[in-house]
Design a protein around this motif. Structure first.
Motif, PDB file in Angstrom:
ATOM      1  N   ILE A 101       0.840  -1.190   0.000  1.00 53.79           N
ATOM      2  CA  ILE A 101       0.000   0.000   0.000  1.00 53.79           C
ATOM      3  C   ILE A 101       0.881   1.249   0.000  1.00 53.79           C
ATOM      4  N   LEU A 102       0.610   2.156  -0.936  1.00 56.49           N
ATOM      5  CA  LEU A 102       1.251   3.478  -0.965  1.00 56.49           C
ATOM      6  C   LEU A 102       0.223   4.498  -0.504  1.00 56.49           C
ATOM      7  N   GLU A 103       0.466   5.102   0.658  1.00 54.60           N
ATOM      8  CA  GLU A 103      -0.450   6.107   1.204  1.00 54.60           C
ATOM      9  C   GLU A 103       0.098   7.500   0.895  1.00 54.60           C
ATOM     10  N   LEU A 104      -0.609   8.224   0.030  1.00 57.60           N
ATOM     11  CA  LEU A 104      -0.142   9.537  -0.410  1.00 57.60           C
ATOM     12  C   LEU A 104      -0.576  10.659   0.533  1.00 57.60           C
ATOM     13  N   ASN A 105      -1.595  10.404   1.344  1.00 56.94           N
ATOM     14  CA  ASN A 105      -2.100  11.440   2.250  1.00 56.94           C
ATOM     15  C   ASN A 105      -2.231  10.849   3.656  1.00 56.94           C
ATOM     16  N   PRO A 106      -1.102  10.744   4.373  1.00 58.67           N
ATOM     17  CA  PRO A 106      -1.105  10.011   5.647  1.00 58.67           C
ATOM     18  C   PRO A 106      -1.631  10.821   6.832  1.00 58.67           C
ATOM     19  N   ILE A 107      -2.816  11.422   6.683  1.00 58.52           N
ATOM     20  CA  ILE A 107      -3.442  12.050   7.835  1.00 58.52           C
ATOM     21  C   ILE A 107      -3.908  10.939   8.779  1.00 58.52           C
TER      22      ILE A 107
END
Length: 738
Positions: free
Chosen positions: A289-295
């Protein structure tokens, strides 16, 4: 390289020039420990993300410990939903089976409630109750007659009226009989209520008995299928008890159902499948998994809400997973800069690794059960952020022990040159672009060396190569050519520069109109053409800077005018101070150095930093002290140490090209050139035009390693003669200063 076009080459199957990085990555991926997470460091465009995703997907094929996860109703504590795990692909089957269970139970109970057996047993219970009830009523009627009263039913209930209408209602006998009848009535009503409760219990026992006969076969079937998991077994048994405790709901008719919130009641028998590996065709592969918006909510999950007529409601079915849940059992890739910008995300990620569980914090009293986590975290970021985290966050090295450091360049050898050609071939095939000729590839290789600032290196910033491939295709399209040739690549490079070199063109105009004063012919005392690099974001270019030096008797030493007006950076200040050390080393043996010298960058109105002009400043100082003029046709770059050694500098290609352009605009004489540090030769990756000018002797490069060599080139006077002149003048200065 033996090919005519890149179409002949096999696609590139590995990442180029990153052997140390790939070894480190393999090392980190082969250690299954919570502390051996990975930090990939390097510049943007070196292929960090593409490489990370590719190798993680490769490793994911051999890692299959990932599970399906769901949240279910906690019958013991509804505010703490229970987390259940299943083998990959089994979770959706469990959810489907539970949904089917409730539908089947509703249908079965509906059939059971309409069956002859149920009706017969139910009617029997009700008839028995009615018979006993009527017997009690008859008893009280008979008792009333004995006492002289008749029993009547009215809208207000049971009443007793005297049989003898003329009886004295105030007599002791009448009052006593009435009291006895009332007591008897109360006792009888109590017995009737007991009968009703008994009948109700018998009906409930009947429903429960039928319910058990209906529910247990389904529950036993599910236990055989899923009961090996202790938590699932407990959930199924708890659900059985809850269904039996609330069995009456299943017997309600449709009209009766409308009086209750059916959705709200039956929702506790739902399954919230938050991680479903059964949807993925590659179910055997661990997730990447590539999380581009790790809020916070994207990483750790959240609980959603709904507004029901002004009332905020939520339940376990509104639990939404985060990327950590989706990556559980596999790999999670995050960009460090985005992670650090998100409040709480970094700290809670470390807590997650510490306790090895994913906890969903909510703003309500609902506390979903934490889920065990088994994930390899891969951070992608810059060298700077790695250093910041390493030195200022003591927990960073505890959880991210593996540094994968991507290099910005690689050796220019046959293997890597062929690798770049294969990369071009791969990208052209992937994006359906025109292939490159052999000569076009050579231009790309030179461009790559130019980016790396070394003729012996190639850049690993392949995003720049991709841009050049795309833009070169445009020029090949304009020619209606099937292949990209060298002229297409050169045009792409030229147009790229032409789009962003506005400032460079403005400066050239100022040089041509003599608004910026510079001489590229003749000789001057204490005046030299230094070279500087101007950075404009993506584009940088070199231009000469006129440096002047004046000297006189005094004791103030060397004065850096830029520093006096606060336009000088610390490195430039250091370079000027080194000049004092050089003078003391070489010219203070006979008399003290008693001078006041002023050094100035003419027509410079912004900050100056760096020490690449220190050698030029020294030459101009020696010229001023010896009164020997310097050739204005030769520009200089290079730093110097106190022992007179010329040291390497950056941007040497841009500096040489910058001075060449000025000489070209004012007229090439054949005597012009640039002095550079000898060790900077390999950093020269010049344009074809300048290379041709050098080959023809129109423009010259003078590599030097010491001050003595350069000053003789600049003055046509031996260093010994210059030293003698300087010593004679310093003696005069000393006498004057006394």
């Amino acid at each position: 390289m033996k090919f005519k076009t890149t179409a002949e080459l096999e696609p590139l199957e590995k990442i180029l020039g990153q052997e140390k990085a790939t070894n480190a990555m393999e090392f980190g991926l082969n250690i299954d420990d919570i502390g051996y997470n990975i930090y990939i460091s390097g510049d943007i465009g070196t292929g960090r993300t593409s490489y990370a995703l590719d190798i993680l997907k490769k490793y994911a094929k051999n890692k299959d410990g990932h599970l399906d996860w769901c949240y279910v109703y906690n019958f013991e504590n509804p505010l703490e939903p229970t987390a259940l795990s299943f083998e990959k692909g089994v979770g959706r089957k469990f959810k489907k089976d539970i949904d089917k269970l409730i539908d089947d139970l509703l249908n079965e109970f509906n059939q059971a409630s309409n069956s002859e057996r149920y009706e017969k047993e139910r009617n029997q219970i009700l008839n028995n109750h009615e018979i006993k009830k009527q017997a009690l009523i008859q008893q009280i009627k008979d008792y009333g007659k004995q006492k002289g009263f008749n029993f009547k039913s009215t809208q207000n209930g049971m009443v007793f009226v005297p049989i003898d209408e003329n009886i004295d209602s105030n007599s002791q006998e009448f009052l006593q009989a009435k009291i006895e009848i009332e007591n008897m009535t109360i006792e009888t009503i109590s017995k009737i209520r007991e009968l009703e409760e008994q009948a109700k219990q018998e009906l409930m026992d009947l429903e429960e008995h039928i319910g058990i006969s209906v529910v247990d076969p389904y529950i036993k079937s599910l236990l055989r299928k899923y009961g090996k998991n202790p938590k699932v077994k407990k959930y199924l048994l708890d659900m059985r008890e809850d269904i039996l405790d609330n069995i009456y709901i299943f017997y309600l008719e449709e009209e009766e159902m409308q009086n209750i919130d059916e959705k709200e009641y039956f929702i506790k028998y739902k399954v919230n499948l938050i991680i479903d590996n059964g949807r993925d065709r590659n179910v055997q592969n661990a997730p990447v998994i590539l999380e581009l918006n790790p809020i916070y909510s994207n990483l750790f999950g959240r609980v959603e809400y709904e507004n029901d007529k002004g009332v905020i409601k939520t339940d376990f079915t509104k639990i939404v997973p985060g990327s950590l849940h989706r990556a559980n059992g596999g790999y999670l890739v995050l960009y460090v800069d985005q992670l650090l910008r998100s409040p709480y995300s970094w700290d809670i990620l470390k807590r997650t690794l510490q306790f090895k569980t994913i906890k969903i914090d909510t703003a309500t009293s609902m506390k979903p059960e934490p889920i065990p986590v088994d994930v390899k975290i891969v951070l992608i970021g810059s060298h700077y952020l790695y250093d910041v985290l390493y030195f200022y966050d003591e927990e960073f090295n505890k959880y991210f022990k593996v540094l994968v450091d991507f290099d910005t360049d690689m050796d220019r050898n046959e293997e890597n040159e062929l690798g770049v050609a294969k990369f071009i071939s791969s990208y052209c095939k992937k994006e359906n672009l025109k292939h490159f000729t052999y000569d076009a590839v050579q231009v790309v290789l030179k461009y790559s060396s130019r980016i790396s600032q070394s003729r012996k290196k190639l850049s690993t910033r392949f995003n720049k190569i991709k841009e050049l491939i795309i833009e070169s295709n445009l020029f090949a399209d304009r020619r209606n050519s099937e292949l990209v040739d060298k002229e297409d690549v050169k045009n792409a490079i030229y147009e790229k520069i032409n789009r962003i070199n506005k400032i460079e063109q403005r400066l050239d105009e100022m040089y041509k109109s003599n608004k910026l004063l510079i001489s590229v012919e003749g000789k001057k005392i204490g005046v030299i053409n230094g070279l500087s690099v101007i950075n404009m974001g993506e584009y940088s270019f070199g231009r000469p800077a006129v440096i002047t030096v004046t000297s006189s008797p005094g004791n103030r030493g060397i004065i850096n005018i830029e520093r006096e007006v606060r336009l000088s950076g610390s490195i430039h200040d250091k370079g000027v101070l080194i000049l004092s050390g050089y003078l003391l080393e070489n010219f203070s043996k006979e008399v003290p150095v008693s001078i006041t010298a002023n050094i100035c960058f003419e027509q410079s109105y912004s900050g100056i930093d760096g020490d690449s002009a220190s050698s030029a400043e020294l030459y101009a100082l020696l010229s001023s002290l010896s009164q020997v003029p310097i050739k204005q046709s030769i520009a200089v770059t290079g730093s110097v140490n106190q022992k007179g050694e010329v040291q390497v500098v950056g941007g040497v290609t841009e500096k040489v090209e910058g001075f060449y352009q000025i000489c070209k605009s004012k007229g090439l004489t054949g005597n012009q050139g640039v002095i550079i540090p000898k060790n900077n030769i390999d950093n020269l990756v010049l344009t074809d035009e300048i290379e041709d000018a050098i080959k023809q002797g129109i423009f010259k490069i003078y590599p030097v390693s010491r001050i003595e060599e350069a000053i003789e080139i600049l003055t046509d006077v031996t260093f010994e003669e210059i030293c003698d002149k300087i010593n004679d003048r310093l003696k005069k200065f000393y006498e004057m200063s006394k």
